[in-house]
Motif scaffolding. Structure first.
Motif, short mmCIF file in Angstrom:
data_model
loop_
_atom_site.label_atom_id
_atom_site.label_comp_id
_atom_site.label_asym_id
_atom_site.label_seq_id
_atom_site.Cartn_x
_atom_site.Cartn_y
_atom_site.Cartn_z
N ARG A 1 39.68 42.36 44.03
CA ARG A 1 40.44 42.68 45.23
C ARG A 1 39.47 43.11 46.32
N THR A 2 39.72 42.63 47.55
CA THR A 2 38.88 42.94 48.70
C THR A 2 39.77 43.36 49.86
N THR B 1 35.08 45.76 48.13
CA THR B 1 35.55 44.87 47.08
C THR B 1 35.40 45.55 45.73
N MET B 2 36.31 45.25 44.82
CA MET B 2 36.26 45.85 43.48
C MET B 2 36.68 44.84 42.43
N THR C 1 35.22 33.82 42.34
CA THR C 1 36.35 34.02 41.44
C THR C 1 35.93 34.99 40.35
N ALA C 2 36.84 35.84 39.94
CA ALA C 2 36.56 36.83 38.90
C ALA C 2 36.51 36.16 37.53
N PRO C 3 35.67 36.64 36.63
CA PRO C 3 35.68 36.12 35.25
C PRO C 3 37.06 36.32 34.62
N VAL D 1 29.40 38.35 41.61
CA VAL D 1 30.71 38.18 42.25
C VAL D 1 30.85 39.15 43.42
N VAL D 2 30.47 40.40 43.19
CA VAL D 2 30.56 41.41 44.26
C VAL D 2 29.68 41.02 45.45
N MET D 3 28.44 40.63 45.18
CA MET D 3 27.53 40.29 46.26
C MET D 3 27.99 39.06 47.02
#
Length: 214
Positions: free
Chosen positions: A116-117, A126-127, A108-110, A167-169
């Motif tokens: 978005r993936t 993913t970004m 989950t994003a902070p 989060v990205v990894m």
């Protein structure tokens, strides 16, 4: 050719949209077709198996600027094997792997960030966008069967130390597991090594990057 090196080569070529690798007795050649990155030669051996005579032979065939050489030994060693016209990246790279025993929980994003993936052309990207809509972090993944290559992990300087890299990894590792990969592979930098090791990645071999400048 070392199995992990071959996995990285195959996934990297897909990730970057490069030409299919051409196998050579000493490794492989990948055409990129870009100014400053026309072609790259990747030696297939790692560590002590990456021999000076082979490196010198491959480097000696290079005559055009913008050709890269990737050797899985320390730059302090490989630098002494290359002649005039070669620029050696002074920072060592690292070939790293992660066994996908279990998939991470869904990231989950902070607060305030948007994650978005999406997948296209065999590559999952993913970004993370910042609260103001600007770019904050990104990464991409190229699965090639039992292995998947993680590539181009970046975090904006203004948004570092906020857990975005994790989060990205985790997003990419989860995608790799869902797509049937058993091992993730990447070529990391000293700046990223700490993050990757904190997530369970281990170094398989050092990596020297060199470019022929003519």
């Amino acid at each position: 050719m070392d199995r992990i090196v071959r996995a990285w080569v195959d996934g990297w070529a897909v990730s970057r949209g490069a030409a299919p690798p051409v196998l050579e007795p000493w490794g492989c050649t990948i055409d990129m077709g870009m100014d400053g990155h026309v072609t790259r030669h990747v030696l297939g051996a790692t560590g002590g198996d990456a021999e000076e005579t082979v490196v010198r032979k491959v480097a000696g065939t290079v005559t055009g600027a913008g050709v890269w050489l990737k050797v899985f030994r320390d730059p302090a060693v490989v630098g002494g094997w290359l002649g005039e016209g070669w620029w050696i990246d002074p920072e060592p790279g690292y070939l790293m792997t992660l066994p996908l025993t279990t998939a991470p929980d869904e990231p989950t994003a902070p607060d305030g960030y948007r994650l978005r993936t999406w997948s296209r052309g065999g590559v999952t990207r993913t970004m993370l966008a910042a609260p103001d809509g600007s770019w904050a972090a990104r990464g991409q993944l190229a699965p090639t069967g039992a292995t998947a290559v993680v590539d181009q992990i970046e975090t904006s300087p203004q948004h570092r130390r906020k857990g975005l890299g994790t989060v990205v990894m985790h997003t990419l590792q989860r995608a790799a597991s869902e797509q049937g990969a058993e091992t993730c592979v990447l070529a990391g930098t000293p700046a990223g090594r700490g993050l990757y090791e904190s997530l369970g990645w281990t170094v398989t071999a050092p990596l020297t990057s060199a470019k022929f400048t003519g």
